[in-house]
Write a protein that holds these residues in place. Structure first.
Motif, PDB file in Angstrom:
ATOM      1  N   LYS A 512       0.838  -1.210   0.000  1.00  0.00           N
ATOM      2  CA  LYS A 512       0.000   0.000   0.000  1.00  0.00           C
ATOM      3  C   LYS A 512       0.870   1.258   0.000  1.00  0.00           C
ATOM      4  O   LYS A 512       0.582   2.232  -0.709  1.00  0.00           O
ATOM      5  CB  LYS A 512      -0.928   0.013   1.207  1.00  0.00           C
ATOM      6  N   ALA A 513       1.940   1.242   0.801  1.00  0.00           N
ATOM      7  CA  ALA A 513       2.838   2.407   0.854  1.00  0.00           C
ATOM      8  C   ALA A 513       3.464   2.661  -0.510  1.00  0.00           C
ATOM      9  O   ALA A 513       3.613   3.814  -0.933  1.00  0.00           O
ATOM     10  CB  ALA A 513       3.918   2.175   1.909  1.00  0.00           C
ATOM     11  N   GLY A 514       3.818   1.565  -1.203  1.00  0.00           N
ATOM     12  CA  GLY A 514       4.390   1.715  -2.541  1.00  0.00           C
ATOM     13  C   GLY A 514       3.415   2.353  -3.510  1.00  0.00           C
ATOM     14  O   GLY A 514       3.782   3.236  -4.298  1.00  0.00           O
ATOM     15  N   LYS A 515       2.155   1.927  -3.450  1.00  0.00           N
ATOM     16  CA  LYS A 515       1.132   2.507  -4.328  1.00  0.00           C
ATOM     17  C   LYS A 515       0.904   3.980  -3.993  1.00  0.00           C
ATOM     18  O   LYS A 515       0.799   4.823  -4.893  1.00  0.00           O
ATOM     19  CB  LYS A 515      -0.174   1.725  -4.177  1.00  0.00           C
ATOM     20  N   ASP A 516       0.829   4.284  -2.702  1.00  0.00           N
ATOM     21  CA  ASP A 516       0.636   5.679  -2.283  1.00  0.00           C
ATOM     22  C   ASP A 516       1.803   6.551  -2.740  1.00  0.00           C
ATOM     23  O   ASP A 516       1.619   7.695  -3.174  1.00  0.00           O
ATOM     24  CB  ASP A 516       0.487   5.761  -0.770  1.00  0.00           C
ATOM     25  N   ALA A 517       3.000   5.994  -2.627  1.00  0.00           N
ATOM     26  CA  ALA A 517       4.189   6.744  -3.037  1.00  0.00           C
ATOM     27  C   ALA A 517       4.173   7.005  -4.540  1.00  0.00           C
ATOM     28  O   ALA A 517       4.496   8.116  -4.996  1.00  0.00           O
ATOM     29  CB  ALA A 517       5.451   5.973  -2.639  1.00  0.00           C
ATOM     30  N   ASN A 518       3.806   6.010  -5.304  1.00  0.00           N
ATOM     31  CA  ASN A 518       3.752   6.190  -6.756  1.00  0.00           C
ATOM     32  C   ASN A 518       2.726   7.251  -7.144  1.00  0.00           C
ATOM     33  O   ASN A 518       2.962   8.064  -8.056  1.00  0.00           O
ATOM     34  CB  ASN A 518       3.420   4.862  -7.438  1.00  0.00           C
ATOM     35  N   GLN A 519       1.588   7.265  -6.463  1.00  0.00           N
ATOM     36  CA  GLN A 519       0.571   8.278  -6.733  1.00  0.00           C
ATOM     37  C   GLN A 519       1.053   9.676  -6.338  1.00  0.00           C
ATOM     38  O   GLN A 519       0.595  10.674  -6.907  1.00  0.00           O
ATOM     39  CB  GLN A 519      -0.707   7.939  -5.978  1.00  0.00           C
ATOM     40  N   ALA A 520       1.996   9.728  -5.390  1.00  0.00           N
ATOM     41  CA  ALA A 520       2.523  11.021  -4.928  1.00  0.00           C
ATOM     42  C   ALA A 520       3.680  11.524  -5.790  1.00  0.00           C
ATOM     43  O   ALA A 520       4.240  12.588  -5.519  1.00  0.00           O
ATOM     44  CB  ALA A 520       2.978  10.904  -3.473  1.00  0.00           C
ATOM     45  N   GLY A 521       4.035  10.761  -6.839  1.00  0.00           N
ATOM     46  CA  GLY A 521       5.100  11.220  -7.726  1.00  0.00           C
ATOM     47  C   GLY A 521       6.463  10.608  -7.462  1.00  0.00           C
ATOM     48  O   GLY A 521       7.493  11.175  -7.844  1.00  0.00           O
ATOM     49  N   TYR A 522       6.498   9.447  -6.816  1.00  0.00           N
ATOM     50  CA  TYR A 522       7.759   8.790  -6.465  1.00  0.00           C
ATOM     51  C   TYR A 522       8.649   8.579  -7.683  1.00  0.00           C
ATOM     52  O   TYR A 522       9.868   8.750  -7.622  1.00  0.00           O
ATOM     53  CB  TYR A 522       7.430   7.456  -5.797  1.00  0.00           C
TER      54      TYR A 522
END
Length: 543
Positions: A512-522
């Protein structure tokens, strides 16, 4: 932050500050000085001939400079080099004070701070003095710092604005593991090499010593990052701290890193079974030290484990000569090569830097002082005191020949070292590392320095992370804003993982953290860091 090299005179502390030249006005510490005029004989400023006064601001909340000229080292510098340093305290609010200084245009003459965004902020505003013209005139920095360090310290305009502290050509490092000797012995001195060994030992501790913390991970649970280094070959803690893991020529997501996943599953298991300190995310450094110095810790992992181990050993051996802590070789997963485990790290640039601002009336004089401070003589004075007090003469490497008083007055030496650390703005880890063995051989039996012995282990397991420095974007840039979001996501996920009840739950939190990070522009942030990394490799000649 980044550490001193060896014996008791090289405590692992770093400071941030600002140096400001005093004019006719009364200085911050009450000194009254006339305006400084450079000594132009032979085109150089000569310390000891022309008085030099400058103010100094440490841009750290925790930094407190001791009174200048009241200890034997700074008094000697004041009298013999004619240097007066006027401190500007941060008042525990360094960032706010720094911003106020910039807004008002009333900058100190020198700022001692972290490398990175604040440096570039001042440079772009035209507030920093380029140091390149002084490099050949005052040769010590150029002699002791590597060409790679000087190259990496230069800004985008190709000029040097930063005088480094604790730069090095040699491996340094203080991170790793310690074990409580008495507890270890009482439990039969079992092997402590692999994580399986560690787990079994911690279970024994919990069963036999209910008032002891089996595994102490210190402030912000940094010991978990130390664990990370043992779950795969060549995975230094740097990969976690930069939230970017190399794969080929790219930096990739830490949340998708299988090594990080395995580390966090192990950490979560230790936490839920109460084998790890239960206040890992909230405790203070003083609380950690109290536990260690009272013997209530079986094993500890920390970025500065040599300091913890020394403090604990000194405190415990005051009552029991057999008590104390022993340094461990880096722990690791069973199939990992023990020679490829890196629980500590260093870079050739060291830690913080001195910035001479355009407010300085005599920038060359300040550079001359910093260059002297980083010289062999300067390092001896600020680490051992002036010649004739605790040492007399030097050997062929420049190591001081210590007198009996140095060893007999250990309490006073410890007090002085705490003072001198606040004046160490140009620490030379290269020189101090070279003379370390010569100094240690002078210690009488039973009076050797615990930290120095421990560092014979930690230095061998220290990874050179120079290629990964300066990857962070400016806070107010698009990538900087993304970085803040990613940092928040990482911090939240790390806390949740400790409280997870199963390995599967840990996996879910990371996904989930990875998905959230990707959505935040990681992805954009990783591209930025990758470009910086590749540029670094070119600068240091690794590509």
């Amino acid at each position: 932050m980044k550490f001193r090299n060896g014996w008791s005179v090289m405590l692992v502390i770093t400071f941030g500050m600002v140096i400001t030249i005093a004019g006719c006005e009364k200085g911050m510490d009450g000194e009254v000085e006339k305006p400084n005029q450079p000594n132009v004989s032979e085109g150089k400023f000569t310390l000891g001939e022309t008085p030099l006064a400058f103010s100094f601001y440490g841009s750290y909340d925790w930094y407190t400079m001791q009174p200048w000229g009241e200890d034997i080292a700074s008094k000697w510098i004041k009298e013999n080099k004619k240097v007066i340093v006027n401190n500007i305290p941060s008042g525990g609010a360094a960032a706010q004070k720094f911003n106020t200084m910039i807004a008002s245009g009333e900058l100190p003459d020198v700022i001692f701070t972290e490398r990175g965004a604040d440096v570039e902020r001042l440079r772009k505003a035209g507030k920093l003095v380029p140091l390149d013209p002084y490099l050949d005139k005052y040769p010590n920095l150029k002699k002791w710092a590597s060409p790679a360090a000087i190259s990496m310290l230069k800004s985008e305009d190709g000029k040097l604005y930063q005088f480094p502290n604790w730069y090095t050509k040699l491996p340094t490092g203080n991170g790793g593991y310690i074990v409580n000797k008495k507890i270890h012995k009482e439990l039969g001195s079992p092997a402590l090499e692999t994580f399986d060994d560690l787990y079994a030992f911690l279970k024994q501790v919990k069963d036999k010593y209910p008032n002891v913390i089996p595994f102490e991970v210190t402030i912000a649970a940094q010991g978990i990052d130390v664990l990370y280094s043992g779950f795969a070959n060549d995975h230094p803690t740097q990969f976690v701290s930069q939230l970017a893991v190399p794969q080929g020529d790219k930096l990739t997501s830490v949340f998708a890193d299988p090594v990080y996943k395995e580390t966090m599953q192990f950490a979560s298991r230790l936490y839920r079974e109460k084998l790890m300190t239960q206040d890992a995310l909230t405790q203070t450094l003083d609380q950690v030290r109290e536990k260690v110095t009272t013997g209530r810790v079986a094993v500890a992992a920390a970025f500065n484990v040599t300091d913890l181990g020394k403090r604990g050993t000194v405190a415990l051996q005051g009552k029991d000569p057999e008590a104390g802590y022993a340094i461990l070789r880096p722990l690791h997963k069973k199939d990992v090569n023990e020679n490829k485990v890196w629980p500590t790290q260093y870079d050739v640039l060291g830690w913080n830097v001195n910035l001479i601002t355009t407010s300085a009336k005599n920038p060359e004089g300040i550079f001359a002082y910093l260059d002297w401070l980083t010289s062999e003589e300067g390092q001896r004075v600020i680490n051992f005191g002036p010649e004739g007090t605790y040492w007399q003469g030097t050997d062929d490497l420049g190591a001081p020949k210590l007198g009996k008083a140095y060893f007999d007055q250990s309490t006073e030496i410890a007090r002085l070292l705490g003072i001198w650390d606040t004046f160490t703005w140009a620490g030379n880890s290269t020189f101090l590392g070279e003379i370390n063995d010569r100094v240690m051989k002078q210690f009488p039996p039973g009076k050797d320095d615990w930290a120095a012995g421990a560092q014979s282990v930690t230095r061998k397991s220290s990874f050179n992370v120079t290629e990964f420095i300066n990857l962070e974007p400016a806070p107010d840039s698009e990538e900087g804003i993304i970085a803040q979001r990613i940092g928040d996501i990482y911090t939240e996920a790390r806390a949740k993982i400790l409280y997870a009840k199963t390995d599967e739950e840990v996996s879910g939190i990371l996904e989930k953290a990875g998905k959230d990070a990707n959505q935040a522009g990681y992805d954009k942030l990783l591209k930025f860091k990758t470009d910086r990394w590749q540029a670094n490799l070119k600068k240091i000649g690794a590509k």
